[in-house]
Write a protein that holds these residues in place. Structure first.
Motif, PDB file in Angstrom:
ATOM      1  N   MET A   1       0.854  -1.185   0.000  1.00 35.72           N
ATOM      2  CA  MET A   1       0.000   0.000   0.000  1.00 35.72           C
ATOM      3  C   MET A   1       0.886   1.230   0.000  1.00 35.72           C
ATOM      4  SD  MET A   1      -2.971   1.064   2.723  1.00 35.72           S
ATOM      5  CE  MET A   1      -3.932  -0.395   2.362  1.00 35.72           C
ATOM      6  N   SER A   2       0.686   2.159  -0.958  1.00 36.01           N
ATOM      7  CA  SER A   2       1.545   3.324  -1.071  1.00 36.01           C
ATOM      8  C   SER A   2       0.901   4.512  -0.390  1.00 36.01           C
ATOM      9  CB  SER A   2       1.801   3.613  -2.556  1.00 36.01           C
ATOM     10  OG  SER A   2       0.585   3.879  -3.216  1.00 36.01           O
ATOM     11  N   GLY A   3       1.712   5.595  -0.260  1.00 32.12           N
ATOM     12  CA  GLY A   3       1.183   6.796   0.351  1.00 32.12           C
ATOM     13  C   GLY A   3       1.607   6.929   1.790  1.00 32.12           C
ATOM     14  N   PRO A   4       1.586   8.162   2.298  1.00 27.22           N
ATOM     15  CA  PRO A   4       2.082   8.405   3.647  1.00 27.22           C
ATOM     16  C   PRO A   4       1.162   7.913   4.750  1.00 27.22           C
ATOM     17  CG  PRO A   4       1.211  10.415   2.673  1.00 27.22           C
ATOM     18  CD  PRO A   4       1.188   9.378   1.599  1.00 27.22           C
ATOM     19  N   SER A   5      -0.110   7.727   4.455  1.00 23.42           N
ATOM     20  CA  SER A   5      -1.078   7.356   5.504  1.00 23.42           C
ATOM     21  C   SER A   5      -1.870   6.126   5.078  1.00 23.42           C
ATOM     22  CB  SER A   5      -2.042   8.518   5.783  1.00 23.42           C
ATOM     23  OG  SER A   5      -1.333   9.658   6.191  1.00 23.42           O
ATOM     24  N   PRO A   6      -1.269   4.937   5.221  1.00 21.81           N
ATOM     25  CA  PRO A   6      -1.995   3.722   4.831  1.00 21.81           C
ATOM     26  C   PRO A   6      -3.241   3.530   5.674  1.00 21.81           C
ATOM     27  CG  PRO A   6      -0.028   3.178   6.084  1.00 21.81           C
ATOM     28  CD  PRO A   6       0.042   4.637   5.799  1.00 21.81           C
ATOM     29  N   GLU A   7      -4.222   2.909   5.079  1.00 20.70           N
ATOM     30  CA  GLU A   7      -5.480   2.652   5.772  1.00 20.70           C
ATOM     31  C   GLU A   7      -5.804   1.171   5.728  1.00 20.70           C
ATOM     32  OE1 GLU A   7      -7.294   4.578   7.584  1.00 20.70           O
ATOM     33  OE2 GLU A   7      -6.115   6.394   7.219  1.00 20.70           O
ATOM     34  N   LEU A   8      -6.684   0.752   6.612  1.00 21.10           N
ATOM     35  CA  LEU A   8      -7.139  -0.635   6.615  1.00 21.10           C
ATOM     36  C   LEU A   8      -7.901  -0.936   5.335  1.00 21.10           C
ATOM     37  CD1 LEU A   8      -8.432  -0.859  10.284  1.00 21.10           C
ATOM     38  CD2 LEU A   8      -6.677  -2.327   9.310  1.00 21.10           C
ATOM     39  N   PRO A   9      -7.724  -2.144   4.779  1.00 23.71           N
ATOM     40  CA  PRO A   9      -8.529  -2.518   3.612  1.00 23.71           C
ATOM     41  C   PRO A   9     -10.018  -2.460   3.924  1.00 23.71           C
ATOM     42  CG  PRO A   9      -6.706  -4.050   3.910  1.00 23.71           C
ATOM     43  CD  PRO A   9      -6.736  -3.179   5.127  1.00 23.71           C
TER      44      PRO A   9
ATOM     45  N   ARG B   1       6.228  -2.201   7.788  1.00 15.72           N
ATOM     46  CA  ARG B   1       7.570  -2.428   7.261  1.00 15.72           C
ATOM     47  C   ARG B   1       7.638  -3.761   6.535  1.00 15.72           C
ATOM     48  NH1 ARG B   1      10.443  -5.890  10.716  1.00 15.72           N
ATOM     49  NH2 ARG B   1       9.469  -6.190  12.746  1.00 15.72           N
ATOM     50  N   ARG B   2       8.485  -3.810   5.522  1.00 15.73           N
ATOM     51  CA  ARG B   2       8.825  -5.021   4.784  1.00 15.73           C
ATOM     52  C   ARG B   2       7.596  -5.862   4.417  1.00 15.73           C
ATOM     53  NH1 ARG B   2      13.321  -5.364   8.449  1.00 15.73           N
ATOM     54  NH2 ARG B   2      12.546  -7.267   9.415  1.00 15.73           N
ATOM     55  N   GLY B   3       6.618  -5.221   3.831  1.00 13.04           N
ATOM     56  CA  GLY B   3       5.471  -5.957   3.313  1.00 13.04           C
ATOM     57  C   GLY B   3       4.425  -6.325   4.329  1.00 13.04           C
ATOM     58  N   SER B   4       4.570  -5.835   5.564  1.00 12.78           N
ATOM     59  CA  SER B   4       3.635  -6.211   6.622  1.00 12.78           C
ATOM     60  C   SER B   4       3.155  -4.975   7.361  1.00 12.78           C
ATOM     61  CB  SER B   4       4.318  -7.165   7.610  1.00 12.78           C
ATOM     62  OG  SER B   4       3.455  -7.469   8.682  1.00 12.78           O
ATOM     63  N   MET B   5       1.851  -4.879   7.548  1.00 16.49           N
ATOM     64  CA  MET B   5       1.265  -3.830   8.362  1.00 16.49           C
ATOM     65  C   MET B   5       0.447  -4.470   9.465  1.00 16.49           C
ATOM     66  SD  MET B   5       0.095  -1.089   5.444  1.00 16.49           S
ATOM     67  CE  MET B   5      -0.500  -2.341   4.293  1.00 16.49           C
ATOM     68  N   VAL B   6       0.559  -3.905  10.666  1.00 16.60           N
ATOM     69  CA  VAL B   6      -0.191  -4.394  11.815  1.00 16.60           C
ATOM     70  C   VAL B   6      -0.905  -3.211  12.454  1.00 16.60           C
ATOM     71  CG1 VAL B   6      -0.116  -5.574  14.047  1.00 16.60           C
ATOM     72  CG2 VAL B   6       1.510  -6.212  12.239  1.00 16.60           C
ATOM     73  N   TRP B   7      -2.196  -3.385  12.669  1.00 20.92           N
ATOM     74  CA  TRP B   7      -3.003  -2.384  13.363  1.00 20.92           C
ATOM     75  C   TRP B   7      -3.515  -2.941  14.689  1.00 20.92           C
ATOM     76  CZ3 TRP B   7      -2.999  -2.067   8.051  1.00 20.92           C
ATOM     77  CH2 TRP B   7      -2.996  -0.787   7.467  1.00 20.92           C
ATOM     78  N   GLU B   8      -3.656  -2.057  15.644  1.00 27.20           N
ATOM     79  CA  GLU B   8      -4.447  -2.336  16.832  1.00 27.20           C
ATOM     80  C   GLU B   8      -5.830  -1.745  16.590  1.00 27.20           C
ATOM     81  OE1 GLU B   8      -4.586  -1.498  21.680  1.00 27.20           O
ATOM     82  OE2 GLU B   8      -3.093  -0.499  20.425  1.00 27.20           O
ATOM     83  N   VAL B   9      -6.838  -2.590  16.697  1.00 29.91           N
ATOM     84  CA  VAL B   9      -8.199  -2.179  16.351  1.00 29.91           C
ATOM     85  C   VAL B   9      -9.147  -2.460  17.511  1.00 29.91           C
ATOM     86  CG1 VAL B   9     -10.176  -2.644  14.840  1.00 29.91           C
ATOM     87  CG2 VAL B   9      -7.875  -2.499  13.875  1.00 29.91           C
ATOM     88  N   GLU B  10      -9.939  -1.471  17.852  1.00 33.74           N
ATOM     89  CA  GLU B  10     -11.011  -1.658  18.816  1.00 33.74           C
ATOM     90  C   GLU B  10     -12.341  -1.525  18.087  1.00 33.74           C
ATOM     91  OE1 GLU B  10     -10.683   0.383  22.585  1.00 33.74           O
ATOM     92  OE2 GLU B  10      -8.546   0.732  22.225  1.00 33.74           O
ATOM     93  N   SER B  11     -13.254  -2.414  18.409  1.00 33.10           N
ATOM     94  CA  SER B  11     -14.580  -2.374  17.800  1.00 33.10           C
ATOM     95  C   SER B  11     -15.584  -2.919  18.802  1.00 33.10           C
ATOM     96  CB  SER B  11     -14.614  -3.213  16.514  1.00 33.10           C
ATOM     97  OG  SER B  11     -14.583  -4.595  16.821  1.00 33.10           O
ATOM     98  N   ARG B  12     -16.850  -2.825  18.460  1.00 30.55           N
ATOM     99  CA  ARG B  12     -17.878  -3.393  19.347  1.00 30.55           C
ATOM    100  C   ARG B  12     -17.718  -4.904  19.455  1.00 30.55           C
ATOM    101  NH1 ARG B  12     -20.408   0.785  16.629  1.00 30.55           N
ATOM    102  NH2 ARG B  12     -21.277   2.401  17.986  1.00 30.55           N
ATOM    103  N   ARG B  13     -17.090  -5.512  18.445  1.00 29.38           N
ATOM    104  CA  ARG B  13     -16.869  -6.952  18.459  1.00 29.38           C
ATOM    105  C   ARG B  13     -15.768  -7.346  19.438  1.00 29.38           C
ATOM    106  NH1 ARG B  13     -16.171 -10.911  13.209  1.00 29.38           N
ATOM    107  NH2 ARG B  13     -15.169 -12.655  14.284  1.00 29.38           N
ATOM    108  N   GLY B  14     -14.757  -6.475  19.646  1.00 26.57           N
ATOM    109  CA  GLY B  14     -13.662  -6.795  20.543  1.00 26.57           C
ATOM    110  C   GLY B  14     -12.415  -5.996  20.212  1.00 26.57           C
TER     111      GLY B  14
END
Length: 278
Positions: free
Chosen positions: A1-9, A27-40
């Motif tokens: 994903m290009s650009g300065p501010s990648p977003e979740l698919p 980095r190196r082809g991998s992005m990790v997010w911490e996500v909070e939602s009503r699901r968990g």
């Protein structure tokens, strides 16, 4: 994903409908997010291929890693996760685990002139997490300090994308080409140097766990090579057994020494390691 501010698919946004999210790793082809939602509360991993640069060869497998990890989680019987594909690769989400990693937790032990010894209960928690995986017939393949999350109730072993022990969908699978060389067993290093790939084993996991405990407690890698050495040079040093002496006091030091044995058959099993620490 290009650009300065990648977003979740979009597919992940639709699945989780986050109330809050932050990018933790990109980095190196991998992005990790911490996500909070009503699901968990979740860790979301998104992969995309690495294009070739002057420093890195092209690595298309990075696009498949989150999907492969999702398939491994499925085979191991985990719940509350999902995985799938997006336009540039694969993704998964799984429960977020609170707590420091092993290396971060043992930072006070590495301070100059520190008198703080690495706590056996922390090491035992890491051993028990790996023992659970080994008991199911799997090898992790990428054991390192950052992959042990020491929570308030138990230690979690994360990042299972390289694990071997059961069938995963062919569309998500890819050869094992080694891991972070600091924690790579000599037989793995030799195979990668000779053939470009290797087969993760539980014995190699034991070596990696010993190297993880050593560097977390002391700040020293198990094998000596220049910090800026190319990976083939690092692997040659590992394969040739140019190992530093283990300078961890007491029985824990003796145990780490055995775990770092050059010959796989000389290393204890994870259950023997657990018994020794208990």
């Amino acid at each position: 994903m290009s650009g300065p501010s990648p977003e979740l698919p979009v597919v992940v946004l639709d699945a989780l409908m986050p109330t809050a999210h932050r990018l933790v790793v990109n980095r190196r082809g991998s992005m990790v997010w911490e996500v909070e939602s009503r699901r968990g509360h979740y860790a979301v991993k998104v992969g995309h291929p690495i294009e070739a640069t002057a420093d890195w060869p092209a690595q298309p497998w990075t696009a498949l890693a989150p999907g492969r990890e999702g398939a491994v989680l499925d085979r191991l019987g985990f719940d509350d996760f999902a995985y799938g594909e997006w336009e540039r690769g694969t993704w998964n989400f799984q429960p977020w685990h609170e707590g420091p990693d092993l290396y971060g937790l043992w930072k006070p032990c590495r301070e100059p002139a520190s008198s703080i010894a690495p706590h056996t209960s922390v090491a035992l928690g890491c051993v028990e997490a790996l023992a659970e995986l080994h008991a199911k017939g799997w090898a992790h393949g990428d054991v390192q300090p950052a992959h042990f999350i020491v929570g308030p109730e138990r230690t979690h072993l994360i990042d299972l994308a390289l694990a071997r022990g059961g069938q995963v969908p062919e569309s998500y699978d890819f050869p094992f080409r080694g891991c972070l060389v600091h924690y790579e067993a000599p037989e793995i290093a030799r195979s990668v140097l000779a053939a470009g790939e290797a087969e993760p084993t539980q014995k190699a996991d034991i070596y990696a766990l010993g190297a993880s405990l050593l560097i977390s407690a002391t700040g020293w890698r198990a094998v000596e090579y220049p910090d800026d050495a190319p990976r083939p040079v690092q692997r040659e040093a590992v394969a040739n057994g140019r190992r530093r002496p283990v300078k961890v006091a007491g029985e824990t030091g003796d145990l780490i020494e055995a775990m770092l044995s050059h010959a796989p058959g000389d290393r204890p099993t994870i259950y023997e390691v657990r018994e020794a620490l208990s």
